[in-house]
Motif scaffolding. Structure first.
Motif, short mmCIF file in Angstrom:
data_model
loop_
_atom_site.label_atom_id
_atom_site.label_comp_id
_atom_site.label_asym_id
_atom_site.label_seq_id
_atom_site.Cartn_x
_atom_site.Cartn_y
_atom_site.Cartn_z
N THR A 78 28.46 33.39 23.24
CA THR A 78 27.45 32.39 23.57
C THR A 78 26.69 32.01 22.30
OG1 THR A 78 27.18 33.28 25.80
CG2 THR A 78 25.37 31.94 24.93
N VAL A 80 23.27 30.65 20.50
CA VAL A 80 21.84 30.67 20.79
C VAL A 80 21.06 30.11 19.60
CG1 VAL A 80 22.09 32.71 22.27
CG2 VAL A 80 21.51 33.01 19.85
N GLU A 94 17.13 27.57 28.35
CA GLU A 94 18.27 26.92 27.71
C GLU A 94 17.83 25.60 27.11
OE1 GLU A 94 22.38 26.93 29.59
OE2 GLU A 94 21.84 24.80 29.81
N GLN A 148 25.39 34.76 19.59
CA GLN A 148 24.43 35.70 20.17
C GLN A 148 24.50 37.08 19.51
OE1 GLN A 148 24.74 36.05 24.41
NE2 GLN A 148 22.92 37.29 24.61
N TYR A 161 15.50 34.52 21.25
CA TYR A 161 16.53 33.50 21.18
C TYR A 161 16.80 32.94 22.58
CZ TYR A 161 19.56 37.45 22.51
OH TYR A 161 20.10 38.53 23.15
N ARG A 162 17.31 31.71 22.60
CA ARG A 162 17.63 31.03 23.84
C ARG A 162 19.01 30.37 23.72
NH1 ARG A 162 14.17 33.84 25.05
NH2 ARG A 162 12.21 33.40 26.15
N THR A 163 19.71 30.24 24.85
CA THR A 163 21.04 29.66 24.87
C THR A 163 21.00 28.18 24.49
OG1 THR A 163 21.71 31.19 26.60
CG2 THR A 163 23.06 29.23 26.31
#
Length: 273
Positions: A78, A80, A94, A148, A161-163
């Motif tokens: 993923t 991020v 997100e 990630q 952190y965010r997607t």
């Protein structure tokens, strides 16, 4: 062991973000006599390390030139965005690349993501490494988009952190020189792919085959013995059936004789005085 013999060993390279601990543990359980050594390499250098014989196999990030390297894709990570905990992005789960349009987004020299169009505004200079970029994020200078696993590797208490939806993703693969597919490489491939010790493709299964022949021979003997026993039982069964039929006939005949005697007794005329 003679002086010309070399004790077997296995050298495994891995790039930042990959955690090979699980596979190393299984290796040590299955091949305790073959030491495994780990070699940390950068994502950019990993293919050349394998080509030069610096490692027997390695975890790399795709894409790589597969002209002389074999590769088994394992998983996709993923993507991020790494931000300070008090940043506005931290309030959502997100974001999209478009949401970062007004932000300075670092592009380190060791970046492993392949963008057609990078998000955000470029920094005046490119950080040398991902670790340097993370330090700049912590200083509040800009943001960083990365796999990630790298966000976890460079975790800091003041960052989160965010997607990032719709962003390029990094794929991790196991790779090795195609012309150096040794038995030990095959063993490690089996471990990574989740094969059991008794897998038909595992090298250890070849040594275990003779053990598997003894139960088959014993099974044939038992089957033969069972056949002889079954034949005896079958013959006994016929004999028992005949005995049962004869007994039934005797009982049946005895019953009819008794009935006839009783009938004759009832039919005898009385004497007249």
């Amino acid at each position: 062991m003679t002086g010309s013999e070399v004790s077997p060993s296995f050298r495994l390279a891995y790039v930042p973000g990959v955690t090979p601990a699980k596979w190393v543990r299984i290796w040590n359980e299955r091949l305790p006599d073959v030491p495994l050594t780990l070699h940390a390499v950068s994502a950019a250098d990993a293919p050349d390390v394998l080509r030069a014989g610096g490692a027997d196999a390695g975890f790399v990030r795709l894409p790589i030139d597969r002209t002389d390297l074999s590769a088994i894709p394992l998983y996709t990570e993923t993507t991020v965005v790494i931000v300070p905990k008090d940043h506005a992005v931290a309030a959502v789960e997100e974001v999209s690349p478009e949401d970062l349009a007004d932000e300075i987004v670092f592009h380190p020299l060791d970046d492993v993501l392949e963008w057609e169009k990078r998000p955000g505004l470029p920094a005046l200079e490119r950080p040398a490494t991902t670790a340097d970029a993370v330090e700049l994020v912590a200083a509040g200078v800009g943001l960083l988009v990365a796999p990630q696993s790298l966000a976890r590797l460079h975790h800091r208490k003041d960052l989160t952190y965010r997607t990032v939806a719709g962003a390029p993703e990094s794929r991790v693969a196991l790779s090795w020189p195609e012309e150096a597919t040794t038995d030990l490489v095959e063993d490690f491939i089996g471990i990574v792919r989740g094969r059991t010790v008794n897998s038909s493709r595992g090298r250890t299964q070849t040594a275990a085959q003779p053990k598997g022949k003894r139960p088959e021979a014993g099974g044939a003997q038992r089957k033969s013995a069972a056949g002889r026993s079954g034949a005896g039982k079958s013959g006994g069964g016929k004999s028992g059936t005949g005995k049962s039929a004869a007994g039934k006939g005797a009982r049946s005949g005895g019953g009819r004789g008794k009935s006839a005697a009783a009938s004759a007794k009832r039919g005898k005329p009385k004497r007249r005085s």
